[in-house]
Write a protein that holds these residues in place. Structure first.
Motif, PDB file in Angstrom:
ATOM      1  N   UNK A  58       6.025   6.244   1.593  1.00 50.14           N
ATOM      2  CA  UNK A  58       6.331   4.884   2.024  1.00 50.14           C
ATOM      3  C   UNK A  58       5.406   3.848   1.398  1.00 50.14           C
ATOM      4  N   UNK A  59       5.819   2.574   1.509  1.00 48.12           N
ATOM      5  CA  UNK A  59       4.976   1.427   1.146  1.00 48.12           C
ATOM      6  C   UNK A  59       4.669   0.713   2.465  1.00 48.12           C
ATOM      7  N   UNK A  60       3.364   0.468   2.701  1.00 48.13           N
ATOM      8  CA  UNK A  60       2.945  -0.117   3.986  1.00 48.13           C
ATOM      9  C   UNK A  60       2.576  -1.596   3.832  1.00 48.13           C
ATOM     10  N   UNK A 116       2.830  -3.573  11.703  1.00 45.42           N
ATOM     11  CA  UNK A 116       2.863  -2.547  10.649  1.00 45.42           C
ATOM     12  C   UNK A 116       4.304  -2.458  10.162  1.00 45.42           C
ATOM     13  N   UNK A 117       4.487  -2.584   8.812  1.00 43.15           N
ATOM     14  CA  UNK A 117       5.829  -2.459   8.228  1.00 43.15           C
ATOM     15  C   UNK A 117       5.817  -1.269   7.284  1.00 43.15           C
ATOM     16  N   UNK A 118       6.799  -0.387   7.415  1.00 44.98           N
ATOM     17  CA  UNK A 118       6.875   0.824   6.595  1.00 44.98           C
ATOM     18  C   UNK A 118       8.202   0.802   5.845  1.00 44.98           C
ATOM     19  N   UNK A 119       8.109   0.716   4.521  1.00 40.19           N
ATOM     20  CA  UNK A 119       9.317   0.671   3.679  1.00 40.19           C
ATOM     21  C   UNK A 119       9.440   1.993   2.945  1.00 40.19           C
ATOM     22  N   UNK A 138       0.862  -1.197   0.000  1.00 39.72           N
ATOM     23  CA  UNK A 138       0.000   0.000   0.000  1.00 39.72           C
ATOM     24  C   UNK A 138       0.896   1.243   0.000  1.00 39.72           C
ATOM     25  N   UNK A 139       0.762   2.056  -1.069  1.00 35.62           N
ATOM     26  CA  UNK A 139       1.612   3.247  -1.169  1.00 35.62           C
ATOM     27  C   UNK A 139       0.826   4.476  -0.717  1.00 35.62           C
ATOM     28  N   UNK A 179      19.079   5.918   0.712  1.00 36.27           N
ATOM     29  CA  UNK A 179      19.239   4.663   1.461  1.00 36.27           C
ATOM     30  C   UNK A 179      17.861   4.031   1.628  1.00 36.27           C
ATOM     31  N   UNK A 180      17.777   2.718   1.416  1.00 41.38           N
ATOM     32  CA  UNK A 180      16.493   2.017   1.649  1.00 41.38           C
ATOM     33  C   UNK A 180      16.378   1.712   3.137  1.00 41.38           C
ATOM     34  N   UNK A 181      15.236   2.058   3.720  1.00 44.79           N
ATOM     35  CA  UNK A 181      15.025   1.738   5.141  1.00 44.79           C
ATOM     36  C   UNK A 181      13.678   1.047   5.304  1.00 44.79           C
ATOM     37  N   UNK A 182      13.553   0.260   6.353  1.00 46.08           N
ATOM     38  CA  UNK A 182      12.266  -0.398   6.650  1.00 46.08           C
ATOM     39  C   UNK A 182      12.109  -0.458   8.170  1.00 46.08           C
ATOM     40  N   UNK A 183      10.933  -0.094   8.631  1.00 44.63           N
ATOM     41  CA  UNK A 183      10.657  -0.120  10.073  1.00 44.63           C
ATOM     42  C   UNK A 183       9.447  -1.010  10.314  1.00 44.63           C
ATOM     43  N   UNK A 184       9.598  -2.010  11.177  1.00 42.25           N
ATOM     44  CA  UNK A 184       8.473  -2.892  11.524  1.00 42.25           C
ATOM     45  C   UNK A 184       8.096  -2.650  12.977  1.00 42.25           C
ATOM     46  N   UNK A 185       6.795  -2.491  13.242  1.00 44.36           N
ATOM     47  CA  UNK A 185       6.310  -2.371  14.624  1.00 44.36           C
ATOM     48  C   UNK A 185       5.404  -3.564  14.876  1.00 44.36           C
TER      49      UNK A 185
END
Ligand SMILES: Nc1nc2c(ncn2[C@@H]2O[C@H](COP(=O)(O)OP(=O)(O)OP(=O)(O)O)[C@@H](O)[C@H]2O)c(=O)[nH]1
Ligand SMILES: [Fe+2]
Length: 267
Positions: free
Chosen positions: A41-43, A106-109, A24-25, A129-135
């Motif tokens: 981000x892409x969710x 929830x993952x945010x790329x 999901x963008x 830089x590519x980053x990804x955060x997962x909660x």
């Protein structure tokens, strides 16, 4: 009157751990230490489905994101989200009031664009830089997070250098660092990026004047590294600086093979 198919009993009564929306963008704004950043981000957002329910009410997961976004796009962003992980947690908190679940993720790329200085001409260059955060909210209701960064650097091969009077093959290498830690552990994605970027033979740059290109080439040859060396250096530095489970993967796009080489390790 709508039929709530999702509430029916499924034929096969099996619990599903992760069901929801992916790829999901959308747009997000974060107020990181007083500076507002806008991201595209892409969710991915998922919850668990109990064995007795046929499905989940998917639109409510999207609503949790869009409502958090509208809050972010309005002026409230100044106190709304201080980091991508805070945004992720606020989305899960919204979801709690919308859809029963025991476990949520929830993952945010996205990409971080960080201003750097070129090595010799000292000009400003903007590095992606590519980053990804997962909660992750687990079944006890406690939160953990997963931070991931991906950095493009380069390596000069020490083995070929030792056997060819100083000549060697050089290539791009991609370093990935993941830290899995308690939600409240303060870890900046920029610091993780610095740990990876400083472990290559040399960083790469978007802007390079000739004097900068010379500095990068000389720096690479002065600092030859195996893919194993890069992985070990990232791992040792990350263990020293960050509290949590560390996972490192380095892939070198070898210039002498049609394949790549990989080195990976974890705590
Ligand atoms: N569980 C499930 N839902 C799907 C699937 N394919 C599409 N949908 C979603 O079903 C959603 C509509 O159902 P709900 O989200 O319950 O919408 P609603 O019932 O109008 O809204 P609520 O009153 O909040 O439940 C759409 O957003 C579709 O994306 C699927 O394979 N599984
Ligand atoms: Fe529904």
């Amino acid at each position: 009157m709508l039929v709530e198919t999702q509430e029916e009993r499924p034929e096969i009564m099996e619990r599903l751990h992760r069901v929801g929306i992916t790829n999901l963008r959308t747009v997000a704004r974060i107020n990181w230490k007083g500076r507002v950043y806008t991201f595209l981000p892409v969710f991915e957002i998922t919850i668990d489905v109990p064995e007795e329910k046929k499905g989940i009410h998917m639109s409510r997961l999207v609503e949790s994101i869009t409502e958090a976004m509208s809050e972010a796009v309005e002026e409230e962003v100044m106190e709304a989200h201080s980091s991508l992980e805070e945004l992720g947690k606020s989305i899960i908190k919204r979801l709690e009031g919308k859809h029963p679940h025991r476990r949520a993720e929830v993952w945010i790329r996205t990409h971080l664009i960080i201003p750097r200085e070129t090595p010799a001409s000292k000009k400003t260059t903007y590095e992606p830089y590519d980053v990804e955060v997962g909660v992750i909210k687990n079944e006890e209701g406690s939160f953990e997070k997963v931070l991931r960064v991906k950095v493009v650097g380069n390596t000069a091969c020490p083995h070929a250098m030792a056997n060819n009077n100083g000549k060697t093959h050089i290539q791009r290498a991609i370093g990935e660092l993941e830290v899995r830690t308690a939600f409240d552990e303060e870890i900046a994605l920029e610091d993780m990026i610095d740990v990876v970027e400083s472990s290559f033979s040399h960083p790469t740059y978007t802007l390079l004047k000739t004097v900068d290109e010379n500095a990068v080439v000389q720096g690479m040859f002065a600092n030859p590294k195996f893919v194993e060396d890069v992985a070990r250096e990232i791992f040792a530095r990350a263990k020293e600086r960050f509290k949590g489970k560390i996972h490192v993967k380095v892939i070198s796009n070898e210039s002498i093979h049609k394949h790549d080489v990989i080195a990976e390790t974890w705590s």
